[in-house]
Design a protein around this motif. Structure first.
Motif, PDB file in Angstrom:
ATOM      1  N   UNK A 170       0.831  -1.204   0.000  1.00 39.95           N
ATOM      2  CA  UNK A 170       0.000   0.000   0.000  1.00 39.95           C
ATOM      3  C   UNK A 170       0.866   1.255   0.000  1.00 39.95           C
ATOM      4  N   UNK A 171       1.927   1.240   0.782  1.00 45.11           N
ATOM      5  CA  UNK A 171       2.810   2.410   0.854  1.00 45.11           C
ATOM      6  C   UNK A 171       3.492   2.665  -0.489  1.00 45.11           C
ATOM      7  N   UNK A 172       3.974   1.615  -1.139  1.00 39.88           N
ATOM      8  CA  UNK A 172       4.669   1.807  -2.419  1.00 39.88           C
ATOM      9  C   UNK A 172       3.710   2.260  -3.518  1.00 39.88           C
ATOM     10  N   UNK A 173       2.497   1.747  -3.515  1.00 41.44           N
ATOM     11  CA  UNK A 173       1.523   2.179  -4.520  1.00 41.44           C
ATOM     12  C   UNK A 173       1.137   3.641  -4.292  1.00 41.44           C
ATOM     13  N   UNK A 174       0.972   4.036  -3.035  1.00 44.44           N
ATOM     14  CA  UNK A 174       0.681   5.442  -2.737  1.00 44.44           C
ATOM     15  C   UNK A 174       1.845   6.333  -3.178  1.00 44.44           C
ATOM     16  N   UNK A 175       3.074   5.879  -2.968  1.00 39.28           N
ATOM     17  CA  UNK A 175       4.247   6.647  -3.402  1.00 39.28           C
ATOM     18  C   UNK A 175       4.285   6.754  -4.926  1.00 39.28           C
ATOM     19  N   UNK A 176       3.873   5.700  -5.602  1.00 41.59           N
ATOM     20  CA  UNK A 176       3.825   5.729  -7.065  1.00 41.59           C
ATOM     21  C   UNK A 176       2.861   6.814  -7.542  1.00 41.59           C
ATOM     22  N   UNK A 177       1.697   6.870  -6.942  1.00 44.07           N
ATOM     23  CA  UNK A 177       0.697   7.841  -7.389  1.00 44.07           C
ATOM     24  C   UNK A 177       1.055   9.282  -7.040  1.00 44.07           C
ATOM     25  N   UNK A 178       1.945   9.471  -6.087  1.00 49.64           N
ATOM     26  CA  UNK A 178       2.386  10.833  -5.763  1.00 49.64           C
ATOM     27  C   UNK A 178       3.688  11.174  -6.481  1.00 49.64           C
ATOM     28  N   UNK A 179       4.149  10.291  -7.368  1.00 53.05           N
ATOM     29  CA  UNK A 179       5.343  10.558  -8.149  1.00 53.05           C
ATOM     30  C   UNK A 179       6.647  10.324  -7.421  1.00 53.05           C
ATOM     31  N   UNK A 180       6.602   9.765  -6.218  1.00 52.23           N
ATOM     32  CA  UNK A 180       7.821   9.559  -5.431  1.00 52.23           C
ATOM     33  C   UNK A 180       8.455   8.192  -5.667  1.00 52.23           C
ATOM     34  N   UNK A 181       7.763   7.311  -6.393  1.00 49.14           N
ATOM     35  CA  UNK A 181       8.317   5.980  -6.651  1.00 49.14           C
ATOM     36  C   UNK A 181       8.179   5.636  -8.126  1.00 49.14           C
ATOM     37  N   UNK A 182       9.298   5.243  -8.729  1.00 46.38           N
ATOM     38  CA  UNK A 182       9.313   4.871 -10.139  1.00 46.38           C
ATOM     39  C   UNK A 182       9.515   3.372 -10.336  1.00 46.38           C
ATOM     40  N   UNK A 188       5.831 -13.360 -20.255  1.00 44.84           N
ATOM     41  CA  UNK A 188       5.534 -11.983 -20.672  1.00 44.84           C
ATOM     42  C   UNK A 188       5.599 -11.042 -19.474  1.00 44.84           C
ATOM     43  N   UNK A 189       4.972 -11.432 -18.372  1.00 41.36           N
ATOM     44  CA  UNK A 189       4.969 -10.565 -17.194  1.00 41.36           C
ATOM     45  C   UNK A 189       6.384 -10.301 -16.696  1.00 41.36           C
ATOM     46  N   UNK A 190       7.244 -11.292 -16.792  1.00 39.01           N
ATOM     47  CA  UNK A 190       8.619 -11.105 -16.335  1.00 39.01           C
ATOM     48  C   UNK A 190       9.362 -10.090 -17.197  1.00 39.01           C
ATOM     49  N   UNK A 191       8.908  -9.889 -18.435  1.00 39.51           N
ATOM     50  CA  UNK A 191       9.543  -8.908 -19.325  1.00 39.51           C
ATOM     51  C   UNK A 191       8.994  -7.493 -19.086  1.00 39.51           C
ATOM     52  N   UNK A 192       7.777  -7.402 -18.585  1.00 36.04           N
ATOM     53  CA  UNK A 192       7.148  -6.090 -18.431  1.00 36.04           C
ATOM     54  C   UNK A 192       7.857  -5.201 -17.428  1.00 36.04           C
ATOM     55  N   UNK A 193       8.423  -5.801 -16.389  1.00 36.86           N
ATOM     56  CA  UNK A 193       9.107  -4.987 -15.381  1.00 36.86           C
ATOM     57  C   UNK A 193      10.349  -4.312 -15.953  1.00 36.86           C
ATOM     58  N   UNK A 194      10.792  -4.760 -17.134  1.00 32.09           N
ATOM     59  CA  UNK A 194      11.943  -4.132 -17.776  1.00 32.09           C
ATOM     60  C   UNK A 194      11.586  -2.897 -18.586  1.00 32.09           C
ATOM     61  N   UNK A 195      10.286  -2.607 -18.704  1.00 33.02           N
ATOM     62  CA  UNK A 195       9.860  -1.392 -19.408  1.00 33.02           C
ATOM     63  C   UNK A 195       9.901  -0.249 -18.401  1.00 33.02           C
ATOM     64  N   UNK A 196      10.799   0.665 -18.579  1.00 29.35           N
ATOM     65  CA  UNK A 196      11.036   1.698 -17.579  1.00 29.35           C
ATOM     66  C   UNK A 196       9.887   2.673 -17.381  1.00 29.35           C
ATOM     67  N   UNK A 197       9.884   3.271 -16.223  1.00 26.71           N
ATOM     68  CA  UNK A 197       8.907   4.309 -15.864  1.00 26.71           C
ATOM     69  C   UNK A 197       8.932   5.423 -16.903  1.00 26.71           C
ATOM     70  N   UNK A 198       7.756   5.801 -17.386  1.00 23.70           N
ATOM     71  CA  UNK A 198       7.666   6.897 -18.341  1.00 23.70           C
ATOM     72  C   UNK A 198       7.946   6.494 -19.775  1.00 23.70           C
ATOM     73  N   UNK A 199       8.173   5.207 -20.017  1.00 26.98           N
ATOM     74  CA  UNK A 199       8.407   4.736 -21.380  1.00 26.98           C
ATOM     75  C   UNK A 199       7.345   3.695 -21.745  1.00 26.98           C
TER      76      UNK A 199
END
Length: 207
Positions: free
Chosen positions: A101-113, A131-142
């Motif tokens: 919950x803390x990490x998801x909240x940080x994501x939505x406030x832009x503090x976690x990428x 496929x899911x194991x490859x998705x985590x390699x797609x960087x934030x904002x891309x």
């Protein structure tokens, strides 16, 4: 004891107990969840979290986060699926989900990428799990196209299968299937709805 006394005692025996106030109910439930966790009989813990894209259901096993579900997926139905597919011992136990919950909240406030959570991927099998194991390699904002993900997963022609894997992703947001778009640049479908996908992509690209 007189007949009247016995009648009164019987009435007290079968009378409804006094109502429990919400604070006491919450405290008792938290104690139950903690005891179940310590005893090793809490297989799936869950809680809900209010976010800018609506209420999310978070569920975790002892191995890690196993499910993130949008309200449109029907949280009650998701819990029933977890009970059938993982274990019937499912209990609302927010403490196990505190970090998620803390990490998801940080994501939505832009503090976690990048999420740093143990994940339980048992709900995804075979190529979908690859496929899911490859998705985590797609960087934030891309973003990456379905075709590019198919190639990265070792099956260049399996574009449609990649779409299915994204559509059935049990851990949206944390495993970022929202970053997968069509080759023509349009955003495509999303388990949380097209508007939610657009919101997530906008969140990640807005300074």
């Amino acid at each position: 004891m007189t007949t009247a006394d016995r009648t009164h005692a019987d009435h007290d025996l079968f009378a409804a107990p006094p109502p429990i106030d919400e604070r006491t109910r919450t405290r008792l439930h938290a104690r139950l969840a903690a005891e179940a966790d310590r005893a090793g009989i809490l297989d799936v813990a869950y809680r809900t979290l209010d976010t800018p894209v609506g209420s999310l259901l978070l569920a975790a096993t002892g191995e890690g986060l196993v499910r993130v579900a949008y309200a449109r997926e029907d949280h009650q139905k998701v819990l029933e699926q977890l009970a059938a597919g993982v274990s019937p011992r499912v209990l609302r136990a927010p403490a196990r989900l505190d970090a998620a919950a803390r990490e998801i909240e940080e994501y939505f406030t832009g503090r976690r990428h990048l999420f740093d959570l143990p994940l339980d991927l048992r709900l995804a099998r075979g190529f979908r799990r690859t496929v899911l194991s490859r998705l985590t390699g797609i960087g934030y904002g891309t973003t990456a196209s379905y075709a590019a993900v198919a190639e990265a997963a070792g099956s260049p022609r399996a574009v449609r299968a990649v779409g299915t894997a994204c559509a059935t992703n049990p851990l949206p947001i944390v495993v970022p299937c929202h970053r997968v778009v069509r080759s023509d640049g349009t955003i495509g479908q999303y388990v949380g709805g097209v508007e939610v996908k657009r919101t997530l992509l906008s969140l990640e690209t807005t300074p």
